[in-house]
Write an enzyme that holds these catalytic residues in place. Structure first.
Site, short mmCIF file in Angstrom:
data_model
loop_
_atom_site.label_atom_id
_atom_site.label_comp_id
_atom_site.label_asym_id
_atom_site.label_seq_id
_atom_site.Cartn_x
_atom_site.Cartn_y
_atom_site.Cartn_z
N ASN A 3 14.15 -5.13 -39.00
CA ASN A 3 14.01 -6.59 -39.06
C ASN A 3 14.22 -7.00 -40.52
OD1 ASN A 3 13.20 -9.25 -38.99
ND2 ASN A 3 11.02 -8.80 -38.69
N TRP A 4 15.36 -7.60 -40.79
CA TRP A 4 15.67 -7.95 -42.19
C TRP A 4 14.89 -9.15 -42.67
CZ3 TRP A 4 21.79 -7.48 -42.59
CH2 TRP A 4 22.15 -6.14 -42.38
N LYS A 5 14.25 -9.86 -41.77
CA LYS A 5 13.52 -11.09 -42.12
C LYS A 5 14.46 -12.03 -42.90
CE LYS A 5 9.31 -8.40 -42.13
NZ LYS A 5 7.90 -8.37 -42.38
N HIS A 65 7.30 -12.66 -33.33
CA HIS A 65 6.90 -11.89 -34.52
C HIS A 65 5.66 -12.53 -35.13
CE1 HIS A 65 6.92 -10.14 -38.52
NE2 HIS A 65 7.64 -9.15 -38.00
N GLU A 111 4.85 -13.18 -38.03
CA GLU A 111 5.12 -14.22 -39.04
C GLU A 111 5.44 -15.55 -38.38
OE1 GLU A 111 8.01 -11.96 -41.25
OE2 GLU A 111 6.42 -10.60 -41.87
N GLU A 131 2.61 -4.47 -33.21
CA GLU A 131 2.58 -4.56 -34.67
C GLU A 131 1.24 -5.12 -35.12
OE1 GLU A 131 6.76 -4.85 -36.43
OE2 GLU A 131 6.25 -6.86 -35.79
N GLY A 177 3.99 -5.08 -43.78
CA GLY A 177 4.33 -5.37 -45.18
C GLY A 177 3.22 -5.05 -46.15
N SER A 223 4.62 -1.14 -41.62
CA SER A 223 4.79 -0.20 -42.73
C SER A 223 5.27 1.17 -42.28
CB SER A 223 3.49 -0.09 -43.55
OG SER A 223 3.16 -1.36 -44.09
N GLY A 239 10.35 -3.34 -41.01
CA GLY A 239 10.68 -4.46 -41.88
C GLY A 239 11.23 -3.95 -43.21
N GLY A 240 10.36 -3.83 -44.19
CA GLY A 240 10.76 -3.49 -45.57
C GLY A 240 11.71 -2.31 -45.67
#
Ligand code: PEP
Length: 250
Positions: A9-11, A94, A96, A166, A172, A212, A233-234
């Protein structure tokens, strides 16, 4: 037998030109890989990444979509628009989106139903906050997110659904659920799906873990019975970090 599914997920990272460069090196690095892999990229970056990934097995997904088909919804992107580009998979719910943009389970459910009606596949994200976990509400939160998020989705349509567990406190933050805690949550979710549908649907359901995930913890997580993949993600923003995740830590 559930096929592992790793999604990045590049966000809100990667302009179209950055995404194209990154996708080219990812395509090269994943040449020959048999793992089901998706990158969920920002809307405007989708065409550039699709162009570069043509001919590869890497799926290009979206990170969100509108709950409406078309019309007066300024700033929104519809399922039809995504499909027209060639995108058939979308991440919905998600944390976020839930926390920052106030998306509720019923709002997310409208998107899920629309995506399914349009023939798309969905990665539906669920997970508890730290205070919900510490307050002993983990099962209650997961039950309502799964039940509400999937309301109206038939057993047959469940083939189009991947769930991503998640825990919000692990996203993150560098803090990962232990493989045992994550597996317990996944087992609970699978049991819930068996009750809502049947054992067959629950057995086939892919449940990704997200929070993470890194090269050094992916193998332990994926070795667990109920963990079928990862939403990353990251670490999906670096080929060096994402590649070993796709290779389950190798
Ligand atoms: C995510 O964005 O879904 C996620 C799990 O992020 P990270 O891997 O950075 O925790």
């Amino acid at each position: 037998m559930r096929e592992p599914f790793i999604a990045g997920n590049w966000k809100m990272n990667m302009t179209p030109s950055q995404g194209a460069v990154f996708a080219a090196s990812l395509k090269d690095a994943l040449k020959g890989s048999r793992t089901k892999v998706m990158v969920a990229v920002p809307f405007v970056t989708i065409p550039a990444v699709l162009e570069v990934l043509k001919g590869s097995n890497i799926i290009v997904g979206a990170q969100n979509m509108s709950d409406q088909k078309s019309g007066a919804h300024t700033g929104e992107i519809s399922a039809l628009m995504l499909k027209d580009l060639g995108v058939n998979t979308v991440i919905l719910g998600h944390s976020e989106r839930r926390a920052i943009y106030g998306e509720s389970d019923s709002f997310i459910n409208r998107k899920v139903l629309l995506a399914i009606a349009e023939g798309m596949e969905v990665v539906l994200c669920i997970g508890e906050t730290l205070s919900e976990r510490e307050g002993g509400h983990l099962e209650e939160v997961l039950t309502s997110q799964v039940t509400e998020g999937l309301k109206g989705v038939s057993a047959e349509e469940m083939k189009k659904i991947t769930l991503a567990y998640e825990p919000v406190w692990a996203i993150g933050t560098g803090r990962t659920a232990t493989p045992e805690d994550a597996n317990d949550a996944h087992a609970f979710i699978r049991g819930l799906v068996a009750k809502l549908y049947n054992e067959g649907v629950a057995e086939e359901l892919i449940i990704q873990y997200g929070g993470s995930v890194k090269a050094d913890n992916v193998a332990a997580l994926l070795s667990k019975e109920h963990i079928d993949g990862a939403l990353v993600g990251g670490a999906s923003l670096s080929v060096e970090q994402f590649l070993p995740i796709v290779n389950f830590g190798a």
